[in-house]
Design a protein around this motif. Structure first.
Motif, PDB file in Angstrom:
ATOM      1  N   VAL B 285      43.208  18.792  45.427  1.00 56.69           N
ATOM      2  CA  VAL B 285      41.813  18.408  45.731  1.00 56.69           C
ATOM      3  C   VAL B 285      41.724  17.817  47.129  1.00 56.69           C
ATOM      4  CG1 VAL B 285      41.057  18.023  43.354  1.00 56.69           C
ATOM      5  CG2 VAL B 285      42.086  16.133  44.628  1.00 56.69           C
ATOM      6  N   HIS B 286      40.653  18.172  47.809  1.00 57.92           N
ATOM      7  CA  HIS B 286      40.314  17.636  49.124  1.00 57.92           C
ATOM      8  C   HIS B 286      38.820  17.383  49.116  1.00 57.92           C
ATOM      9  CE1 HIS B 286      43.366  20.825  49.293  1.00 57.92           C
ATOM     10  NE2 HIS B 286      44.006  20.093  50.176  1.00 57.92           N
ATOM     11  N   ARG B 287      38.337  16.649  50.102  1.00 53.96           N
ATOM     12  CA  ARG B 287      36.903  16.316  50.136  1.00 53.96           C
ATOM     13  C   ARG B 287      36.018  17.561  50.167  1.00 53.96           C
ATOM     14  NH1 ARG B 287      35.918  13.547  55.909  1.00 53.96           N
ATOM     15  NH2 ARG B 287      33.741  14.053  55.441  1.00 53.96           N
ATOM     16  N   ASP B 288      36.554  18.670  50.722  1.00 52.82           N
ATOM     17  CA  ASP B 288      35.698  19.836  50.958  1.00 52.82           C
ATOM     18  C   ASP B 288      36.177  21.117  50.280  1.00 52.82           C
ATOM     19  OD1 ASP B 288      37.939  20.187  52.453  1.00 52.82           O
ATOM     20  OD2 ASP B 288      36.911  20.640  54.340  1.00 52.82           O
ATOM     21  N   HIS B 289      37.316  21.093  49.659  1.00 54.21           N
ATOM     22  CA  HIS B 289      37.749  22.271  48.893  1.00 54.21           C
ATOM     23  C   HIS B 289      38.850  21.876  47.917  1.00 54.21           C
ATOM     24  CE1 HIS B 289      41.094  22.494  51.787  1.00 54.21           C
ATOM     25  NE2 HIS B 289      41.675  23.356  50.990  1.00 54.21           N
ATOM     26  N   ALA B 290      39.126  22.778  47.016  1.00 52.77           N
ATOM     27  CA  ALA B 290      40.151  22.533  46.001  1.00 52.77           C
ATOM     28  C   ALA B 290      40.876  23.841  45.744  1.00 52.77           C
ATOM     29  CB  ALA B 290      39.505  22.019  44.717  1.00 52.77           C
ATOM     30  N   PHE B 291      42.021  23.737  45.096  1.00 57.20           N
ATOM     31  CA  PHE B 291      42.665  24.983  44.672  1.00 57.20           C
ATOM     32  C   PHE B 291      43.309  24.804  43.313  1.00 57.20           C
ATOM     33  CE2 PHE B 291      46.100  23.093  47.364  1.00 57.20           C
ATOM     34  CZ  PHE B 291      47.120  23.014  46.435  1.00 57.20           C
ATOM     35  N   ALA B 292      43.521  25.909  42.669  1.00 59.16           N
ATOM     36  CA  ALA B 292      44.221  25.927  41.383  1.00 59.16           C
ATOM     37  C   ALA B 292      45.256  27.040  41.442  1.00 59.16           C
ATOM     38  CB  ALA B 292      43.244  26.183  40.236  1.00 59.16           C
ATOM     39  N   ILE B 293      46.455  26.713  41.005  1.00 60.26           N
ATOM     40  CA  ILE B 293      47.512  27.725  40.900  1.00 60.26           C
ATOM     41  C   ILE B 293      47.954  27.765  39.437  1.00 60.26           C
ATOM     42  CG2 ILE B 293      49.802  28.466  41.658  1.00 60.26           C
ATOM     43  CD1 ILE B 293      49.436  26.724  44.155  1.00 60.26           C
ATOM     44  N   ILE B 294      47.877  28.934  38.873  1.00 61.79           N
ATOM     45  CA  ILE B 294      48.358  29.099  37.502  1.00 61.79           C
ATOM     46  C   ILE B 294      49.662  29.873  37.559  1.00 61.79           C
ATOM     47  CG2 ILE B 294      47.864  30.136  35.258  1.00 61.79           C
ATOM     48  CD1 ILE B 294      44.872  29.580  36.059  1.00 61.79           C
ATOM     49  N   LEU B 295      50.685  29.267  37.019  1.00 60.86           N
ATOM     50  CA  LEU B 295      51.998  29.913  37.019  1.00 60.86           C
ATOM     51  C   LEU B 295      52.123  30.739  35.752  1.00 60.86           C
ATOM     52  CD1 LEU B 295      54.131  26.831  38.140  1.00 60.86           C
ATOM     53  CD2 LEU B 295      53.288  28.712  39.574  1.00 60.86           C
ATOM     54  N   GLU B 296      52.342  32.020  35.929  1.00 61.59           N
ATOM     55  CA  GLU B 296      52.499  32.902  34.780  1.00 61.59           C
ATOM     56  C   GLU B 296      53.986  33.242  34.640  1.00 61.59           C
ATOM     57  OE1 GLU B 296      51.526  37.480  33.420  1.00 61.59           O
ATOM     58  OE2 GLU B 296      50.664  36.719  35.270  1.00 61.59           O
ATOM     59  N   PRO B 297      54.651  32.618  33.667  1.00 61.62           N
ATOM     60  CA  PRO B 297      56.071  32.920  33.478  1.00 61.62           C
ATOM     61  C   PRO B 297      56.225  34.337  32.924  1.00 61.62           C
ATOM     62  CG  PRO B 297      55.424  30.887  32.335  1.00 61.62           C
ATOM     63  CD  PRO B 297      54.175  31.635  32.682  1.00 61.62           C
ATOM     64  N   GLN B 298      56.951  35.174  33.633  1.00 62.00           N
ATOM     65  CA  GLN B 298      57.123  36.556  33.156  1.00 62.00           C
ATOM     66  C   GLN B 298      58.540  36.817  32.675  1.00 62.00           C
ATOM     67  OE1 GLN B 298      55.596  39.478  35.903  1.00 62.00           O
ATOM     68  NE2 GLN B 298      53.573  39.248  35.004  1.00 62.00           N
ATOM     69  N   GLY B 299      59.378  35.820  32.729  1.00 63.20           N
ATOM     70  CA  GLY B 299      60.762  35.966  32.287  1.00 63.20           C
ATOM     71  C   GLY B 299      61.562  34.821  32.858  1.00 63.20           C
ATOM     72  N   THR B 300      62.834  34.784  32.543  1.00 66.48           N
ATOM     73  CA  THR B 300      63.650  33.661  33.014  1.00 66.48           C
ATOM     74  C   THR B 300      63.604  33.548  34.533  1.00 66.48           C
ATOM     75  OG1 THR B 300      65.558  35.129  32.988  1.00 66.48           O
ATOM     76  CG2 THR B 300      65.293  33.674  31.100  1.00 66.48           C
ATOM     77  N   GLU B 301      63.531  34.695  35.226  1.00 65.68           N
ATOM     78  CA  GLU B 301      63.669  34.648  36.677  1.00 65.68           C
ATOM     79  C   GLU B 301      62.498  35.324  37.388  1.00 65.68           C
ATOM     80  OE1 GLU B 301      67.639  34.821  38.151  1.00 65.68           O
ATOM     81  OE2 GLU B 301      68.489  35.165  36.167  1.00 65.68           O
ATOM     82  N   LYS B 302      61.354  35.361  36.736  1.00 62.92           N
ATOM     83  CA  LYS B 302      60.195  35.979  37.378  1.00 62.92           C
ATOM     84  C   LYS B 302      58.916  35.221  37.038  1.00 62.92           C
ATOM     85  CE  LYS B 302      58.009  40.315  38.467  1.00 62.92           C
ATOM     86  NZ  LYS B 302      57.849  41.707  38.221  1.00 62.92           N
ATOM     87  N   THR B 303      58.178  34.896  38.073  1.00 63.22           N
ATOM     88  CA  THR B 303      56.931  34.139  37.899  1.00 63.22           C
ATOM     89  C   THR B 303      55.865  34.738  38.792  1.00 63.22           C
ATOM     90  OG1 THR B 303      58.195  32.100  37.503  1.00 63.22           O
ATOM     91  CG2 THR B 303      55.877  31.835  38.112  1.00 63.22           C
ATOM     92  N   VAL B 304      54.661  34.839  38.263  1.00 62.82           N
ATOM     93  CA  VAL B 304      53.528  35.236  39.103  1.00 62.82           C
ATOM     94  C   VAL B 304      52.647  34.010  39.321  1.00 62.82           C
ATOM     95  CG1 VAL B 304      51.534  36.750  39.357  1.00 62.82           C
ATOM     96  CG2 VAL B 304      53.597  37.595  38.237  1.00 62.82           C
ATOM     97  N   GLU B 305      52.386  33.731  40.577  1.00 66.08           N
ATOM     98  CA  GLU B 305      51.514  32.598  40.916  1.00 66.08           C
ATOM     99  C   GLU B 305      50.114  33.145  41.183  1.00 66.08           C
ATOM    100  OE1 GLU B 305      53.263  30.612  44.256  1.00 66.08           O
ATOM    101  OE2 GLU B 305      55.115  30.123  43.175  1.00 66.08           O
ATOM    102  N   HIS B 306      49.148  32.688  40.405  1.00 68.47           N
ATOM    103  CA  HIS B 306      47.751  33.107  40.597  1.00 68.47           C
ATOM    104  C   HIS B 306      47.029  31.972  41.321  1.00 68.47           C
ATOM    105  CE1 HIS B 306      48.119  36.520  37.739  1.00 68.47           C
ATOM    106  NE2 HIS B 306      48.992  35.722  37.145  1.00 68.47           N
TER     107      HIS B 306
END
Lengths: 97, 386
Positions: B285-306
């Motif tokens: 969070v910041h005064r003028d914008h925000a972000f969200a990252i959702i980590l999608e675990p796809q396996g022991t060694e693979k992740t997709v960051e949305h």
């Protein structure tokens, strides 16, 4: 069912043309010789109308109900099925399911 | 593969004496499956964002840790998550994103469901043209709905169904950021991106929640956001992260700025915070914008960051927005070699989980300690059930 109607149905299935599917299955029901065959086709017309949110839903369901092939839709379900998709989405908000 | 047993006693010690999680928690398929239940299904986990289904009738099939889910916005405008299966034969209902115009029709035998999940049609269930049967009670055969809650536009789901109510589970962080409890507007197509990373999802959490790496991995931040301007954020068993006292707003060529969140308060003039909410949601969070990252675990060694960026108003300057997206994308891409490097490092079998800086790594240790505690609780329950 005549061959032309059958061919038109296949084409409508191929094209995923819900309006044509609703119309053609309704037509097949109207042409059927007995109530069982008619209700078979009416069921398909109704399901495709339901999926499409088409205005024919209420009339098709009423025909099935009149033959004892479907239950009368209760008020809440009627509202749910007929509700048009017009409400804008909110930017954010909470709801716990 | 191990027998799902790792010694976590060292992890739960104080930060100055603890070791990090053992390698198996990053590379072992059996442990990954254990963590699926202990860390992800049993909590409020991030699944997607409400902006993914902006209009009533929008539906998206998703797979979360192998479970087929259907995310949709019902006709009344509420976001819902269902298991993406027909109650008849368990057929997948929706194969690709689509607009549900009327009902959801199963492609197998055409059982139909409303967008609220009610079973509304069972064609031929009593024989050809017979669409009801006393044994098939529609009221009992609606879609299987997953507990969900929308907060900060993130759709949180509790797949086990037995987590505390969202407002209770998240009361601490909701209160912490009460000043940001304002309408959020997704920046649109240019404000979302995904990064596919060859790492276990937990390493992405760990890297996000500490500031120790910033001067080394993000040298571009040194000019205004020095390490000493940061502080640790820790709420044991809930979240951890970092804050900065010197956030500076992005300015366009002609001095344009993003609009501030209304009445957000003087405290946030130059302050910003970045929090990993356990298990898998990273928020800023910041005064003028925000972000969200959702980590999608796809396996022991693979992740997709949305990754999604949000603003205080619906209309924002497109160039400024693009610059902001590019800036954050650069930062998050700079982190990739680190999380992938640590992942490869977990195959060094003499590694003991590592030692923490008691000063700089406590947010990471906070996360490890939560992981260890959840797994120990899960194992204890499993033993008790045997």
């Amino acid at each position: 069912m005549n061959e032309a109607l059958h061919e038109a149905m296949l084409a409508a299935h191929e094209d995923h043309d819900s309006a044509a599917l609703i119309r053609l299955y309704t037509q097949a029901a109207d042409l059927a010789n007995d109530v069982d065959a008619a209700c078979f086709f009416l069921t398909h017309a109704y399901v495709f109308a339901l999926e499409a949110g088409a205005p024919e839903v209420a009339a098709l369901r009423a025909r099935l109900v009149s033959h004892g092939r479907e239950v009368p839709v209760h008020e809440e379900a009627a509202r749910m099925l007929n509700q048009s998709i017009t409400r804008p989405a909110s930017a954010s908000g909470g709801k716990t399911g | 593969m191990t027998n799902n047993i790792t010694d976590l006693s060292q992890v739960r010690r104080s930060v100055d004496q603890a070791n990090g999680l053992p390698n198996a928690h990053y590379i072992d398929a059996g442990i990954f499956d254990e963590e699926r239940h202990a860390l992800l299904y049993g909590q409020w986990a991030g699944l997607a964002v409400a902006a993914d289904v902006p209009e009533p009738g929008d539906a998206i099939p998703l797979s979360f840790l192998g479970m087929p889910l259907l995310l949709l916005r019902d006709k009344a405008g509420d976001v819902r998550v269902f298991q993406n299966i027909c109650r008849h034969r368990g057929m997948i209902l929706v194969e690709e994103p689509k607009k549900i115009r009327g009902a959801i029709r199963c492609p197998y035998h055409s059982w139909c469901y409303s967008t609220k999940g009610d079973l509304v049609s069972t064609p031929h269930v009593g024989g050809p043209g017979q669409n009801t049967h006393e044994a098939v009670e529609r009221d009992e055969l609606g879609l299987l709905e997953v507990r969900s809650h929308v907060w900060r536009d993130v759709i949180w789901v509790n797949l086990s169904g037995d987590a505390p109510a969202f407002e209770d589970a998240m009361a601490d962080v909701i209160a912490r950021w009460a000043e940001f409890d304002k309408p959020l507007y997704h920046g649109g197509a240019d404000s979302r991106f995904t990064l596919e990373v060859n790492t276990n999802w937990k390493l992405a959490v760990e890297n996000f929640c500490e500031s120790y790496h910033l001067p080394w991995v993000h040298p571009g931040l040194n000019s205004y956001s020095r390490l000493e301007d940061h502080y640790n954020i820790e709420s044991p068993d809930r979240y951890s992260g970092q804050g900065t006292m010197v956030y500076r707003q992005l300015k366009g060529e002609n001095g344009e700025l993003f609009t501030d969140f209304e009445d957000v308060g003087e405290k946030w003039n130059e302050q910003a915070e970045y929090i990993a909410i356990y298990p898998n949601v990273l928020l800023g969070v910041h005064r003028d914008h925000a972000f969200a990252i959702i980590l999608e675990p796809q396996g022991t060694e693979k992740t997709v960051e949305h990754i999604h960026l949000y603003y205080a108003t619906q209309d924002t300057d497109a160039d400024l927005r693009a610059t902001n997206t590019k800036m954050w994308k650069t930062v998050f891409e700079e982190d990739i070699f680190v999380v992938e490097g640590m992942q490869r490092g977990r195959h060094a079998d003499l590694f003991d989980g590592g030692r923490f800086s008691p000063v700089m790594d406590s947010p990471t240790h906070c996360f490890h300690s939560w992981v260890a505690g959840q797994i120990e609780t899960h194992r204890a329950k499993k033993r008790a059930a045997e």
